[in-house]
Enzyme design. Structure first.
Site, PDB file in Angstrom:
ATOM      1  CG  HIS A  63      -2.035   0.918   1.205  1.00  0.00           C
ATOM      2  ND1 HIS A  63      -3.236   0.638   1.817  1.00  0.00           N
ATOM      3  CD2 HIS A  63      -2.205   2.131   0.620  1.00  0.00           C
ATOM      4  CE1 HIS A  63      -4.081   1.638   1.626  1.00  0.00           C
ATOM      5  NE2 HIS A  63      -3.464   2.560   0.901  1.00  0.00           N
ATOM      6  NE  ARG A  67       0.400  11.475  -2.609  1.00  0.00           N
ATOM      7  CZ  ARG A  67      -0.683  10.997  -2.044  1.00  0.00           C
ATOM      8  NH1 ARG A  67      -1.635  10.409  -2.777  1.00  0.00           N
ATOM      9  NH2 ARG A  67      -0.859  11.081  -0.740  1.00  0.00           N
ATOM     10  CG  ASN A  97      -5.186   7.337  -4.571  1.00  0.00           C
ATOM     11  OD1 ASN A  97      -4.124   6.728  -4.686  1.00  0.00           O
ATOM     12  ND2 ASN A  97      -5.559   7.920  -3.441  1.00  0.00           N
ATOM     13  CG  ASN A 281     -10.128   8.310   5.640  1.00  0.00           C
ATOM     14  OD1 ASN A 281     -10.647   7.690   6.560  1.00  0.00           O
ATOM     15  ND2 ASN A 281     -10.751   8.539   4.498  1.00  0.00           N
ATOM     16  CG  ASP A 308      -2.407   4.568   3.544  1.00  0.00           C
ATOM     17  OD1 ASP A 308      -2.252   4.895   2.348  1.00  0.00           O
ATOM     18  OD2 ASP A 308      -3.404   4.899   4.217  1.00  0.00           O
TER      19      ASP A 308
END
Length: 434
Positions: A63, A67, A97, A281, A308
């Site tokens: 994870h 970017r 993402n 988050n 993450d």
């Protein structure tokens, strides 16, 4: 043909192959050739003296946010790979993402091309579940897999449409592909800024209840039981989620999960006086949730530690807490924070290594994660006794957003080897462009 490399008399910890003892490891032509209890004599070999150090399979992070493409000011594939190998990671899964969402073969191929140019560690792209991460229409899964994606996920956003999520689980079975999920019911989390509890009340911040995560975990486990697919739950943070995972495993469901170092080290009190470096988050939870995560790591309920790694610029965090962007960087601190659990007696050294290596490799079916002869010579050499202080200004990542700046840790990566080539040593990246 490269020269053989001999790692001499280190403590080899290889959980998959039940090895935890002083041994020699011989590498030839990019693969592990031999792991020997007896000292080896190999004429012409490059010798790495490993006495007092741990010789481990290269770490794998399921994870990571690189970017690129789109937000290269925060991180690039090159700088993310530098941070990875500095942290002992030889393989990382890149989240989709980005500003050009990885929902097509073109973006997947771009990521792989930049990773080959960086030539530091293995980068495994993750494709999006839905086009544009909008949660409305499934992306072309077959195209993504053919291009090289190893899982699908809308990470950063939940798939709120249960019917679409069910179809994704069904269709992914055609490719034996794990579906990685960010579990958040947006109708429950709303505009919340941190977890529900005394700290949120004291600071006057809108709360996020644990049910925002737990309810979605429950939903997706029900869907998984119907479909028989492969589900991977990202960044588990709640005691309730752990209970559901434990029960699902008892029933034989194909579910794996991960937890981040910041969730098993910190609780909501780390927010202090509106410290945005402690904003992520899912949010930091209560102490009982932290204890539940630690227990789940120890007993096998959770298979992997994942960072993450979420780089952000200075201005993204120098704002009011509720306006701050979620996320922290984690590749370069993951080992030290994991070893903190070893020093506290929560994890054995073997279990800690398994959570960084074999566990994630098996969860996604990735190469590596072990040192059996024939395995890729992806090796991390660790000094378990060295003490050091986290200094964000010295990160190889482009970004500095960490809640651990100034924290004292014990245990650090000395060398990282990928395919039999040393890519990190003594605080320096050894780049060799392809």
């Amino acid at each position: 043909m490269s020269s053989p490399v001999l790692f001499r008399r280190g403590r080899v910890i290889d959980p998959r192959n039940y090895v935890d003892s002083v041994r020699d490891v011989l590498v030839r032509d990019g693969v592990v050739a031999e792991v020997s209890e007896a000292p080896l004599q190999v004429p012409g070999a490059q010798v790495v003296e490993a006495q007092g150090r741990w010789v481990l399979p290269g770490f794998i992070d399921l994870h990571v946010h690189l970017r690129e493409p789109g937000e290269e000011g925060k991180e690039t594939i090159l700088t993310g790979c530098r941070a990875a190998v500095a942290g002992g990671f030889t393989g990382i899964v890149a989240m989709p993402n980005t500003k050009l969402v990885n929902d097509s073969s073109l973006v997947t191929e771009l990521v792989l091309s930049r990773a080959r140019a960086a030539n530091l560690c293995h980068v495994y792209p993750a494709g999006a579940i839905t086009k544009g991460l909008k949660g409305e229409e499934m992306a072309e899964m077959g195209e993504l897999v053919s291009a090289g994606c190893v899982c699908i996920t809308d990470d950063g956003r939940p798939v709120m449409n249960a019917g679409l999520m069910r179809r994704a689980l069904q269709y992914a079975q055609l490719f034996n592909l794990p579906v990685m999920v960010h579990e958040e019911d947006l109708t429950l989390s709303g505009k919340g800024a941190m977890t529900e509890g005394p700290t949120a009340t004291r600071l006057g911040l809108l709360p996020i209840p644990p049910s925002a995560e737990v309810a979605m975990v429950a939903r997706d486990l029900v869907l998984l039981e119907e479909t028989g697919g492969r589900l991977h739950i990202a960044h588990v943070s709640c005691e309730g989620s752990v209970r559901l995972l434990r029960e699902a495993k008892r029933r034989g469901l194909q579910v794996t999960s991960e937890v981040t170092p910041h969730h098993f080290i910190l609780d909501d009190t780390a927010v202090g006086e509106y410290d945005t470096h402690a904003k992520m988050n899912p949010p930091l939870r209560l102490r009982r949730d932290v204890e539940a995560l630690r227990e789940a790591l120890a007993d096998g309920t959770i298979e992997a530690i994942a960072t993450d790694h979420a780089p952000h610029g200075v201005l993204d965090k120098q704002v009011e807490f509720d306006k701050g962007i979620n996320g922290v960087v984690g590749l370069e601190t993951a080992l030290g924070l994991t070893l903190a659990l070893v020093h506290e007696g929560v994890l054995s050294p073997r279990r800690a290594v398994e959570l960084l290596t074999d566990g994630p490799a098996k969860a996604f079916g990735l190469p590596g994660g072990h040192l059996k002869p024939g395995a890729p010579a992806d090796i991390t050499l660790v000094d378990p006794e060295v003490k050091w202080t986290v200094d964000a200004e010295r990160f190889f990542s482009k970004s500095r957003n960490t809640p651990f700046h100034g924290r004292s840790l014990k245990g650090r990566v000395v060398q990282t080897w990928v395919g039999g080539r040393c890519v990190f040593e003594a605080g320096e990246i050894k780049e060799s462009r392809s």
